[in-house]
Design a protein around this motif. Structure first.
Motif, short mmCIF file in Angstrom:
data_model
loop_
_atom_site.label_atom_id
_atom_site.label_comp_id
_atom_site.label_asym_id
_atom_site.label_seq_id
_atom_site.Cartn_x
_atom_site.Cartn_y
_atom_site.Cartn_z
N PRO A 148 0.82 -1.21 0.00
CA PRO A 148 0.00 0.00 0.00
C PRO A 148 0.86 1.26 0.00
O PRO A 148 1.92 1.29 0.64
N VAL A 173 -3.54 5.37 -2.11
CA VAL A 173 -4.39 6.37 -1.48
C VAL A 173 -3.79 7.75 -1.75
O VAL A 173 -2.62 7.99 -1.44
N LEU A 256 -4.21 1.78 7.78
CA LEU A 256 -4.40 0.94 6.60
C LEU A 256 -3.76 -0.43 6.81
O LEU A 256 -4.34 -1.47 6.48
N THR A 282 -8.60 0.46 2.37
CA THR A 282 -8.09 1.80 2.11
C THR A 282 -9.05 2.87 2.65
O THR A 282 -8.61 3.87 3.22
#
Length: 328
Positions: A148, A173, A256, A282
Motif C-alpha cells: 500500500p 491512497v 491501513l 483503504t
C-alpha cells in the motif's frame, strides 16, 4: 446511480474495530512497519511529522528515506526513527552519472521495501526532476510488491502529472488538500472543482483515474474508492497550522496496515470486523486517520487555542486514541 452526497462514516466504531490491543506475546514489528519517502534540503519537518505520528499511534518501526542533506536534521529531531540518507537531487549529480546514481538509489530503497506494510510518498519531497524520477520508480516497484502507498504533498504533484503511476492500483491512497485537489480535478476531469456537488465529483474523479482511493481533505473529509463516498466530520479544530496533512498521511499508513491485518484475520462473514466495516481497507484506513487527527487537533486546541502547533497535535495522538480504543 452516482451518489449525490456522502454518507457519514461511523469513525469511532471503525477505530475500535481495527486498533489492536497490546499483547505481550507479540514481537517488534507486528504492530506495524511503515516508511516515508521524503525530505530534502528545504523540507525536513514534513517527513518527520509523518514518521513520528505513525510511531505515536502505535506502529513499532518507522523509517524515513530522504536526501543526504536532510538526514542529519531529521535524525536530530528524534532518535526513534530509522533515517536512510539515500535520495539524491540534481544539483549534486553530473549528467553522465545520473543513470548509475538512479540505479543505486532504487537499489538502496528496494532492499528494504518488502519489510514495510505501507509506504508514504511525498512529505517534504520537493520537486527536483531527478528525485521525482527516482521516486516514480519506487512507486512502480511498490506496486509490483503489492505494498500500500499513501501519496501526499509533493508526491501528489508527481502523480497529478503522471496519473498512470497509480491508475488501476487498489492499494494507492491520494490525500489532496483543497488546492491539490483542484489541480487533480483540472488535470483528470479538465474542469474546475465543484464544491456544490463534492461527493459526485469525487466519485467521478476516482472512477476516471480507476482503482484507487482519494481522500479530499477539508472542513469535512470526503473519501471514495470509486464505489462509494463517505465523509468524516466529527471533532476538528479551527486552527489550520501547517503539517497536519503530514500527521494524516502517517496515521493512514498505520491504520491501513492494521485494517488489512484485521480483515485477513477476521474476514469471515460473521466476524466483528466484517460486520463493522462493509468497505475496503483503504477507506477504513482513511476514515480512521481522519477521525484520530480531528480528535487530537480538538484536544490540542482546547488547551493551546490559536497557538496550537503540529507538534502539539502529535502529542495528543496517543491519548486521543486511548480514549476511543484502550490499549489493554
Amino acid at each position: 446511480m452516482i451518489a449525490s452526497r456522502a454518507i457519514e462514516a461511523d469513525a469511532v466504531s471503525i477505530l475500535r474495530s481495527i486498533t489492536p490491543t497490546l499483547d505481550p506475546t507479540k514481537h517488534k514489528g507486528q504492530a506495524g512497519k511503515v516508511a516515508v519517502i521524503g525530505g530534502c534540503r528545504e523540507y525536513t519537518g514534513a517527513p518527520y511529522f509523518a514518521a513520528i505520528s505513525a510511531l505515536k499511534i502505535g506502529a513499532d518501526l518507522s523509517h524515513v528515506f530522504c536526501t543526504k542533506d536532510a538526514a542529519p536534521i531529521i535524525k536530530s529531531y528524534s532518535p526513534e526513527m530509522i533515517v536512510h540518507p539515500v535520495l539524491e537531487e540534481s544539483y549534486s549529480i553530473r549528467d553522465e552519472d545520473k543513470i548509475s546514481v538512479s540505479t543505486r538509489v532504487l537499489a538502496e530503497v528496494i532492499k528494504w521495501m518488502e519489510r514495510f506494510e505501507c509506504i508514504v510518498i511525498g512529505p517534504g519531497l520537493g520537486r527536483d526532476p531527478f528525485l521525482m524520477g527516482c521516486v516514480s520508480e519506487i512507486v512502480r516497484h511498490a506496486r509490483q510488491l503489492n505494498i500500500p502507498i499513501v501519496i501526499d504533498g509533493d508526491g501528489l504533484f508527481l502523480v497529478t502529472n503522471n496519473i498512470d503511476l497509480v491508475s488501476g492500483y487498489p492499494l494507492a491512497v491520494l490525500t489532496p488538500n483543497v488546492n491539490e485537489y483542484k489541480r487533480l480535478v483540472c488535470k483528470v476531469l479538465n474542469h474546475e472543482g465543484n464544491d456544490q456537488d463534492a461527493a459526485r465529483e469525487l466519485l467521478t474523479l476516482v472512477k476516471v483515474i480507476g482503482g484507487i482511493t482519494v481522500l479530499r481533505k477539508g472542513k469535512s473529509d470526503y473519501i471514495s474508492d470509486g464505489e462509494t463516498v463517505c465523509s468524516v466530520s466529527i471533532f476538528g479544530s479551527p486552527r489550520r497550522c501547517g503539517g497536519q496533512g503530514d500527521i494524516l498521511s502517517g496515521s493512514i499508513a498505520v491504520f491501513l496496515s492494521w485494517a488489512r491485518k484485521a480483515a485477513s484475520i477476521e474476514g469471515s462473514p460473521g466476524s466483528r470486523l466484517a460486520a463493522a466495516l462493509p468497505m475496503n481497507p483503504t477507506i477504513v484506513g482513511c476514515v480512521a486517520g481522519c477521525a484520530l487527527l480531528r480528535k487530537a487537533a480538538s484536544v490540542a486546541f482546547e488547551e493551546k487555542k490559536r497557538s496550537t502547533l503540529t507538534s502539539d497535535i502529535i502529542e495528543c495522538l496517543g491519548t486521543s486514541l486511548e480514549e476511543i480504543s484502550p490499549a489493554l
